[in-house]
Design an enzyme around this catalytic site. Structure first.
Site, mmCIF file in Angstrom:
data_model
loop_
_atom_site.group_PDB
_atom_site.id
_atom_site.type_symbol
_atom_site.label_atom_id
_atom_site.label_comp_id
_atom_site.label_asym_id
_atom_site.label_seq_id
_atom_site.Cartn_x
_atom_site.Cartn_y
_atom_site.Cartn_z
ATOM 1 N N LYS A 273 0.826 -1.201 0.000
ATOM 2 C CA LYS A 273 0.000 0.000 0.000
ATOM 3 C C LYS A 273 0.869 1.263 0.000
ATOM 4 O O LYS A 273 0.574 2.237 -0.700
ATOM 5 C CB LYS A 273 -0.937 -0.010 1.211
ATOM 6 C CG LYS A 273 -2.050 -1.040 1.098
ATOM 7 C CD LYS A 273 -2.778 -1.262 2.413
ATOM 8 C CE LYS A 273 -3.824 -2.362 2.261
ATOM 9 N NZ LYS A 273 -4.454 -2.730 3.539
ATOM 10 N N GLN B 279 -4.644 -1.031 9.525
ATOM 11 C CA GLN B 279 -4.449 -2.373 8.990
ATOM 12 C C GLN B 279 -4.981 -3.418 9.978
ATOM 13 O O GLN B 279 -4.622 -3.431 11.152
ATOM 14 C CB GLN B 279 -2.957 -2.623 8.718
ATOM 15 C CG GLN B 279 -2.657 -3.986 8.119
ATOM 16 C CD GLN B 279 -3.264 -4.165 6.735
ATOM 17 O OE1 GLN B 279 -3.186 -3.286 5.902
ATOM 18 N NE2 GLN B 279 -3.850 -5.321 6.496
ATOM 19 N N ASP C 77 -11.305 3.274 4.112
ATOM 20 C CA ASP C 77 -11.740 1.874 4.072
ATOM 21 C C ASP C 77 -13.257 1.758 4.074
ATOM 22 O O ASP C 77 -13.797 0.679 3.845
ATOM 23 C CB ASP C 77 -11.167 1.109 5.276
ATOM 24 C CG ASP C 77 -10.132 0.068 4.870
ATOM 25 O OD1 ASP C 77 -9.985 -0.185 3.657
ATOM 26 O OD2 ASP C 77 -9.487 -0.507 5.762
#
Length: 295
Positions: free
Chosen positions: A50, A94, A117
């Protein structure tokens, strides 16, 4: 019949190229903050990918790492600091977090305007109500792949989503509904699941059960968008070796479907691409920049 393989790597590359062009057209650089807690090996790989993709798109990467011994307060204090940082447009926590930490509580601390997200309650509520907001990356990627297979107009198609998780199943169903599909959410309690799946123009297995969906579950010509990523033993590769498979049995489904995503190389690459896209959208919304057309 042999299904057309939907190349998720190629589609993700297109999305990332669009993001990079959009970034070059903006008056400033969007910033994505990735928070990694602990030393989970798989998470470290995901975060590294990422961070690399963020830089390649011309955005600023803010990488924050906390030890496995970090407390809930440590995590939430960092998130609060990132919420207040004007150079940070997106925050990604994460998952999974180390044992003992409450991921749901930590996610709820993220400013919804920076929730790239799409996992906060505000983001989920906006999706459910059809209001503008940041959408979960994997479901967005699934819709993009379905459009790449069947065309941009999915109106009237019957989408069957197998799985009702808040991470993929439910948001995917709502996103396909927003495309004017007729949507069925199937799950472990659904009666005669194979027959239900055979009614789908777009079949989206998202349950985490290796190769559960077989060829005789698929409507001829349907698009199978396989969200599952499962690691299974691969003795043919050597003792202790494994391989990745989806929730659909690729070979048998490919004989019936019109289009199918492979695993790996299908939905997976779309997740990071859509994360980058969300970061640009968040930056534009926060900073009052016009949204580039390519997105």
């Amino acid at each position: 019949m042999s299904a057309v393989r939907i190349d998720g790597n190629a589609v993700a590359a297109d999305v990332r190229a669009n993001v990079a062009r959009a970034v070059r057209a903006l008056p400033g650089q969007p910033g994505l903050a990735v928070v990694l807690v602990g030393d989970d090996a798989a998470s470290e790989v995901y975060v590294r990918n990422k961070v690399k993709a963020t830089a390649e798109a011309g955005m600023i990467s803010h990488h924050h790492r906390l030890p496995a011994s970090a407390s809930q307060s440590d995590v939430e204090t960092l998130i609060a600091r990132l919420n207040a940082d004007p150079d940070v447009d997106g925050i990604l926590l994460q998952l999974p977090l180390p044992a003992g930490l409450n991921a749901d509580a930590a996610i709820e601390r993220i400013d919804p305007a920076k929730d790239v997200d799409g996992l906060t309650e505000v983001s989920a509520g906006r999706l459910s109500l059809g209001k503008p907001g940041l959408r979960p990356c994997t479901p967005v990627g699934s819709v993009i792949l379905a459009k790449r297979a069947l065309g941009d107009n999915l109106s009237g198609k019957h989408a069957v989503v197998i799985g009702r998780s808040i991470l993929v199943g439910k948001p995917a169903a709502l996103l396909f509904l927003a495309e004017n599909c007729t949507v069925t959410i199937a799950h472990s309690r659904s009666a005669d699941l194979p027959a239900l799946c055979r009614t789908a123009d777009i079949l989206v297995p998202a349950v985490g059960k290796p190769e559960m969906v077989r060829g005789d579950w698929v409507k001829p010509g349907a698009a199978v968008i396989d969200v599952g990523i499962n690691r299974v033993p691969a003795p043919e590769k050597g003792e202790g070796k494994t391989r990745l498979v989806g929730d659909a049995h690729f070979e048998s489904c490919a004989e019936v479907a019109g289009f199918i995503t492979p695993v790996p190389g299908g939905v997976g690459p779309m997740t990071i691409a859509c994360l980058l896209r969300n970061t640009v959208l968040a930056a534009c919304a926060r900073r009052g920049w016009p949204v580039p057309q390519d997105l």
